[in-house]
Each structure stands twice: as C-alpha cells, then as structure tokens.
Scaffold this motif. Structure first.
Motif, PDB file in Angstrom:
ATOM      1  N   HIS A  46      12.178  -5.222  -0.899  1.00 44.96           N
ATOM      2  CA  HIS A  46      11.424  -3.997  -1.156  1.00 44.96           C
ATOM      3  C   HIS A  46      11.075  -3.863  -2.633  1.00 44.96           C
ATOM      4  CE1 HIS A  46      13.202  -1.965   2.705  1.00 44.96           C
ATOM      5  NE2 HIS A  46      12.352  -2.952   2.967  1.00 44.96           N
ATOM      6  N   LEU A  47      12.017  -4.241  -3.490  1.00 49.51           N
ATOM      7  CA  LEU A  47      11.751  -4.166  -4.926  1.00 49.51           C
ATOM      8  C   LEU A  47      10.616  -5.110  -5.328  1.00 49.51           C
ATOM      9  CD1 LEU A  47      12.756  -2.944  -7.656  1.00 49.51           C
ATOM     10  CD2 LEU A  47      14.083  -5.041  -7.921  1.00 49.51           C
ATOM     11  N   LYS A  48      10.586  -6.287  -4.753  1.00 50.14           N
ATOM     12  CA  LYS A  48       9.497  -7.220  -5.053  1.00 50.14           C
ATOM     13  C   LYS A  48       8.152  -6.640  -4.643  1.00 50.14           C
ATOM     14  CE  LYS A  48      12.326 -11.397  -4.723  1.00 50.14           C
ATOM     15  NZ  LYS A  48      12.621 -12.629  -3.947  1.00 50.14           N
ATOM     16  N   ARG A  49       8.144  -5.929  -3.544  1.00 47.75           N
ATOM     17  CA  ARG A  49       6.898  -5.288  -3.109  1.00 47.75           C
ATOM     18  C   ARG A  49       6.427  -4.262  -4.139  1.00 47.75           C
ATOM     19  NH1 ARG A  49       6.598  -0.985   1.897  1.00 47.75           N
ATOM     20  NH2 ARG A  49       4.595  -0.052   1.314  1.00 47.75           N
ATOM     21  N   VAL A  50       7.361  -3.445  -4.630  1.00 50.37           N
ATOM     22  CA  VAL A  50       6.987  -2.449  -5.644  1.00 50.37           C
ATOM     23  C   VAL A  50       6.516  -3.138  -6.919  1.00 50.37           C
ATOM     24  CG1 VAL A  50       7.778  -0.466  -6.976  1.00 50.37           C
ATOM     25  CG2 VAL A  50       8.657  -0.840  -4.686  1.00 50.37           C
ATOM     26  N   THR A  51       7.195  -4.215  -7.311  1.00 53.63           N
ATOM     27  CA  THR A  51       6.809  -4.942  -8.517  1.00 53.63           C
ATOM     28  C   THR A  51       5.390  -5.484  -8.394  1.00 53.63           C
ATOM     29  OG1 THR A  51       9.125  -5.565  -8.873  1.00 53.63           O
ATOM     30  CG2 THR A  51       7.461  -6.816 -10.067  1.00 53.63           C
ATOM     31  N   GLU A  52       5.057  -6.009  -7.234  1.00 55.86           N
ATOM     32  CA  GLU A  52       3.698  -6.513  -7.024  1.00 55.86           C
ATOM     33  C   GLU A  52       2.687  -5.372  -7.064  1.00 55.86           C
ATOM     34  OE1 GLU A  52       3.957  -8.514  -3.319  1.00 55.86           O
ATOM     35  OE2 GLU A  52       5.041 -10.259  -4.114  1.00 55.86           O
ATOM     36  N   GLN A  53       3.046  -4.219  -6.506  1.00 57.03           N
ATOM     37  CA  GLN A  53       2.143  -3.064  -6.553  1.00 57.03           C
ATOM     38  C   GLN A  53       1.874  -2.644  -7.992  1.00 57.03           C
ATOM     39  OE1 GLN A  53       4.257  -0.380  -3.657  1.00 57.03           O
ATOM     40  NE2 GLN A  53       2.181   0.034  -2.983  1.00 57.03           N
ATOM     41  N   ILE A  54       2.929  -2.586  -8.799  1.00 56.26           N
ATOM     42  CA  ILE A  54       2.761  -2.154 -10.185  1.00 56.26           C
ATOM     43  C   ILE A  54       1.880  -3.140 -10.946  1.00 56.26           C
ATOM     44  CG2 ILE A  54       4.001  -1.794 -12.350  1.00 56.26           C
ATOM     45  CD1 ILE A  54       6.315  -0.688 -10.734  1.00 56.26           C
ATOM     46  N   ALA A  55       2.087  -4.440 -10.726  1.00 60.36           N
ATOM     47  CA  ALA A  55       1.237  -5.435 -11.382  1.00 60.36           C
ATOM     48  C   ALA A  55      -0.221  -5.269 -10.962  1.00 60.36           C
ATOM     49  CB  ALA A  55       1.740  -6.842 -11.050  1.00 60.36           C
ATOM     50  N   ALA A  56      -0.450  -4.990  -9.674  1.00 61.37           N
ATOM     51  CA  ALA A  56      -1.818  -4.779  -9.204  1.00 61.37           C
ATOM     52  C   ALA A  56      -2.414  -3.507  -9.808  1.00 61.37           C
ATOM     53  CB  ALA A  56      -1.839  -4.694  -7.677  1.00 61.37           C
ATOM     54  N   PHE A  57      -1.601  -2.447  -9.914  1.00 68.49           N
ATOM     55  CA  PHE A  57      -2.082  -1.206 -10.529  1.00 68.49           C
ATOM     56  C   PHE A  57      -2.488  -1.433 -11.978  1.00 68.49           C
ATOM     57  CE2 PHE A  57       0.757   1.509  -7.555  1.00 68.49           C
ATOM     58  CZ  PHE A  57      -0.129   1.276  -6.519  1.00 68.49           C
ATOM     59  N   ASP A  58      -1.685  -2.218 -12.692  1.00 70.78           N
ATOM     60  CA  ASP A  58      -1.971  -2.485 -14.100  1.00 70.78           C
ATOM     61  C   ASP A  58      -3.307  -3.217 -14.243  1.00 70.78           C
ATOM     62  OD1 ASP A  58      -1.443  -2.357 -16.795  1.00 70.78           O
ATOM     63  OD2 ASP A  58      -0.304  -4.211 -16.832  1.00 70.78           O
ATOM     64  N   GLU A  59      -3.517  -4.222 -13.413  1.00 66.26           N
ATOM     65  CA  GLU A  59      -4.783  -4.963 -13.456  1.00 66.26           C
ATOM     66  C   GLU A  59      -5.953  -4.057 -13.068  1.00 66.26           C
ATOM     67  OE1 GLU A  59      -5.438  -7.955 -14.511  1.00 66.26           O
ATOM     68  OE2 GLU A  59      -3.349  -8.375 -15.033  1.00 66.26           O
ATOM     69  N   LEU A  60      -5.740  -3.209 -12.071  1.00 67.74           N
ATOM     70  CA  LEU A  60      -6.813  -2.314 -11.638  1.00 67.74           C
ATOM     71  C   LEU A  60      -7.176  -1.319 -12.726  1.00 67.74           C
ATOM     72  CD1 LEU A  60      -8.706  -1.359  -9.418  1.00 67.74           C
ATOM     73  CD2 LEU A  60      -6.844   0.049  -8.504  1.00 67.74           C
ATOM     74  N   LEU A  61      -6.165  -0.771 -13.417  1.00 63.26           N
ATOM     75  CA  LEU A  61      -6.455   0.172 -14.499  1.00 63.26           C
ATOM     76  C   LEU A  61      -7.188  -0.518 -15.645  1.00 63.26           C
ATOM     77  CD1 LEU A  61      -3.216   2.365 -14.669  1.00 63.26           C
ATOM     78  CD2 LEU A  61      -5.525   3.092 -14.044  1.00 63.26           C
ATOM     79  N   ASN A  62      -6.830  -1.766 -15.932  1.00 62.93           N
ATOM     80  CA  ASN A  62      -7.564  -2.514 -16.955  1.00 62.93           C
ATOM     81  C   ASN A  62      -9.032  -2.672 -16.553  1.00 62.93           C
ATOM     82  OD1 ASN A  62      -5.367  -2.866 -18.655  1.00 62.93           O
ATOM     83  ND2 ASN A  62      -4.743  -4.782 -17.682  1.00 62.93           N
ATOM     84  N   SER A  63      -9.267  -2.976 -15.282  1.00 67.19           N
ATOM     85  CA  SER A  63     -10.640  -3.138 -14.808  1.00 67.19           C
ATOM     86  C   SER A  63     -11.395  -1.816 -14.861  1.00 67.19           C
ATOM     87  CB  SER A  63     -10.640  -3.692 -13.378  1.00 67.19           C
ATOM     88  OG  SER A  63     -10.006  -4.949 -13.311  1.00 67.19           O
ATOM     89  N   ILE A  64     -10.716  -0.720 -14.480  1.00 68.12           N
ATOM     90  CA  ILE A  64     -11.360   0.594 -14.519  1.00 68.12           C
ATOM     91  C   ILE A  64     -11.716   0.967 -15.957  1.00 68.12           C
ATOM     92  CG2 ILE A  64     -10.963   3.057 -14.144  1.00 68.12           C
ATOM     93  CD1 ILE A  64      -9.276   2.316 -11.718  1.00 68.12           C
ATOM     94  N   LEU A  65     -10.799   0.705 -16.881  1.00 65.74           N
ATOM     95  CA  LEU A  65     -11.066   1.025 -18.280  1.00 65.74           C
ATOM     96  C   LEU A  65     -12.234   0.200 -18.822  1.00 65.74           C
ATOM     97  CD1 LEU A  65     -10.246   2.593 -20.788  1.00 65.74           C
ATOM     98  CD2 LEU A  65      -8.600   0.783 -21.303  1.00 65.74           C
ATOM     99  N   GLN A  66     -12.252  -1.080 -18.512  1.00 64.94           N
ATOM    100  CA  GLN A  66     -13.359  -1.927 -18.957  1.00 64.94           C
ATOM    101  C   GLN A  66     -14.676  -1.483 -18.339  1.00 64.94           C
ATOM    102  OE1 GLN A  66     -12.193  -5.927 -18.031  1.00 64.94           O
ATOM    103  NE2 GLN A  66     -10.548  -5.979 -19.556  1.00 64.94           N
TER     104      GLN A  66
END
Length: 384
Positions: A290-310
């Motif tokens: 379950h923790l790995k799932r959350v970690t992957e979600q956070i990494a995806a959120f970080d990339e998505l926010l970078n894309s949104i900002l750009q």
C-alpha cells in the motif's frame, strides 16, 4: 502530586524495591481509571491532566478491566511473570520529566526516549536490546473552502512506538492521528490482539498508511481543480501561479512523510526479528504494498504539477505575445495617418495639392483606405 511527579516516583521506587514500585504503579493506575474512555486530540482535553491517554492490559487478546484499586497493577505484574499478555500505554506529547519514570520502568534506551520526547524524526525502525522502536509520520488533509497561495493542505504529526515482549508504548505528537478508534477496533478482534505487541505495531502502521491513501486522494482533487482552471479559456489570466507552487510545497511535505517509511516497512516485513513473528511479517508486506502505491501516486502528482505549471507559464507567454501583436497592429495602422499628416504639416510653399480643391478629401480618403487595408490584413492573419 502531579502526574510527572508520580511517574518519577515510580521510576525511583523501582530501584529501591519491587513492593514500593507496585505502590507507585497503583497511583498511575488509579489516575488512569478516572473518567470515561475518550478520544484525545490535544492534551488540554485529557481528563487525566497529563500526557497519559490510556493504560490498558490485555491477556490472550482480551482487555482486562480491574474491578477495584490495584487490580490493574496486579495484572501488569502477572503479565511480567506469566508471559501471557501485554500492557498498552498511550501518551500524547510527554515532557522529559513525565517520561522519565516510564523509561525507567520499562527499561527504554535513552536515545529512543530522546527521540520520542523531542519528535521531528524521520520514519525509522531501530532495535535497542529487547525493545523495538518505530517512528511513523502521520498526515491529515486540511479542509479548505478554496485553494489559495497560502492554504495549508497537509498537516503532519508523529507516532513513536516502543514494542517489547510485554508492552507497547505509543507516543503521539500533533493534533491528529488519535489511536483511540484503532484501540477499540483491535479490541473487537481479540484473535489479532492475542498475537502480542507486534500485532499492535502492524495495526498502527496499517492505519498510518491508510491515512496516506486518503490524503493522496484528497490532494488529487485539488490538483484536478487547479488543472481544470489552468486549461479553462481564461486560465492564463485567471489562475494564480502561487496556488500551484503552494500545492507543490504541500505535496513535498506529504512526500517527506511517505517516502522515508519504505525502508522501515521493508525491514519489518523481511528481516527476522524476535519481537515480530513471521505470520505478522506477512501483514507488514501488505502494508508495504500500500505504501508503494501511495509513493507512486505522489511521484505522479509531482510530475503532473510540473506539467501544469509549465503549461500555465506557456499560456501566459502566448497571452503576452497576443497582446504584443495587437499593440503592434494598431501601432502600424496609426502610423499611416501620422505619416501623411506629418508630411502635410510641413511649412513649405511648393507642396503638391496644397492649392487643389479636392486635395483634402483625397488625402482623407487615402488615409482611410490605407488604414482599412491594414486592418483587414491584420484581422486575416489573427493579429486583431
């Protein structure tokens, strides 16, 4: 006498003799039984008036409720002698003086005690002699009507867990992450509590990671809202980039709580330990998944926010270019009458059409035709 004084007295009396130590423990037990069982989020609400939230004894997975003064203390002594149960002591933000007696009573390592009192630790698992010390970062989603550049999205706290053969001590820091509901849930499944203190440690880790999942889902809703606003027709002008930066900062705080927990859970799930039975380690592997799932979600959120900002910065650049093109087009149109009028405003005697009857009309018509032609051309090219 204050609770801290009682706890110090318990620690000191234990060194003198077991009988006097038992009497000191009876004072702690008596304080513990005052008032109904409550779920505490802040020490100011504690009916005990101290950092002690609960002190309960379990034998074969069943909670032992003393019927008169001293029964709880006798049960603790029986646990230590018969080896068929454990004590669960819950604390909330104890001071050094309040924790000193407890540390002496259970033989806790000074380094672990220091970490538990002062908090602000990374998630970890350490072994001190016969005691296992685990640190978990708790997270809580902060509800807000509207996300702003200063909104608090994620609030963090800590839970420290001491696990021994006959005890579990939980030390909580922060205004959330109460273990009261978890305790009641475990009491509803005596077969799980019967597996000992390691089962409590697994339940706490499972609850902490489940909270991570809930917070990640709530943060995703905020990200979806920001994304929709950025790609709206007026997103470039109506979206505050500070909101995106604030969301990234809050996501970073969540990441600091989640990612470092991966290694400790792997240790609990795979490394042989005397205090953690192999059947309990299988449950820790599930928590790790379950923790790995959350970690992957956070990494995806970080990339998505970078894309949104750009994307937002690109939209702002495009909007500025469009404004500059409009300004340039209108400046070109205005330049035609300025040039013609400037030329005919010169004070020379011999200028063409100065004495002509239709000169003024011809010049005005020429200016209007040139301006209209330029306007049509700019409109056709999307500049206006």
């Amino acid at each position: 006498m204050s609770m801290s004084g009682n706890l110090r007295k318990v620690g000191n009396l234990r060194k003198v003799g077991n009988l006097r130590s038992v009497r000191g423990l009876r004072k702690v037990a008596a304080l513990t039984r005052r008032g109904p069982r409550v779920d505490l989020s802040h020490p100011a609400r504690s009916p005990l008036g101290s950092s002690v939230v609960k002190c309960v004894t379990y034998r074969k997975g069943v909670r032992q409720t003393p019927s008169r003064d001293g029964d709880l203390v006798e049960a603790v002594e029986q646990v230590r002698k018969s080896d068929d149960g454990f004590v669960w002591l819950g604390l909330h933000e104890p001071t050094e003086r309040e924790f000193a007696g407890i540390a002496d009573l259970f033989g806790l390592h000074p380094l672990a005690v220091e970490d538990a009192v002062h908090a602000h630790q990374r998630p970890k698992v350490e072994r001190y002699d016969q005691t296992l010390f685990a640190v978990f970062k708790t997270v809580c989603y902060v509800e807000h009507a509207e996300l702003t550049a200063t909104s608090e999205v994620v609030d963090t706290g800590e839970i420290m867990v001491f696990v021994g053969k006959e005890f579990v001590i939980t030390v909580r820091h922060g205004r959330h992450g109460s273990l009261g509901p978890l305790r009641e849930e475990l009491e509803g499944t005596p077969e799980q509590l019967a597996q000992g203190p390691a089962a409590v440690l697994h339940a706490i880790a499972d609850q902490v990671v489940d909270d991570y999942l809930g917070v990640a889902d709530a943060v995703q809703a905020d990200i979806d809202q920001v994304e929709a606003e950025v790609f709206a027709p007026e997103g470039a002008r109506g979206t505050d980039p500070g909101r995106i930066y604030q969301l990234k900062r809050e996501l970073l705080e969540l990441k600091r709580a989640v990612v470092p927990l991966g290694r400790p859970l792997q240790i609990l799930a795979a490394k042989p330990m005397r205090l953690v039975a192999p059947e309990i380690q299988a449950y820790f592997r599930d928590v790790d998944d379950h923790l790995k799932r959350v970690t992957e979600q956070i990494a995806a959120f970080d990339e998505l926010l970078n894309s949104i900002l750009q994307a937002h910065l690109a939209q702002v650049t495009v909007a500025q270019n469009e404004d500059m093109r409009k300004i340039t087009a209108w400046a070109a149109i205005v330049a035609v009458p300025t040039m013609v009028c400037g030329m005919y405003g010169m004070n020379f005697d011999h200028m063409p059409e100065l004495r002509w009857q239709y000169g003024y009309g011809m010049v005005m018509g020429l200016i209007a035709t040139a301006c209209f032609t330029l306007y049509r051309g700019f409109r056709r090219n999307g500049w206006l």
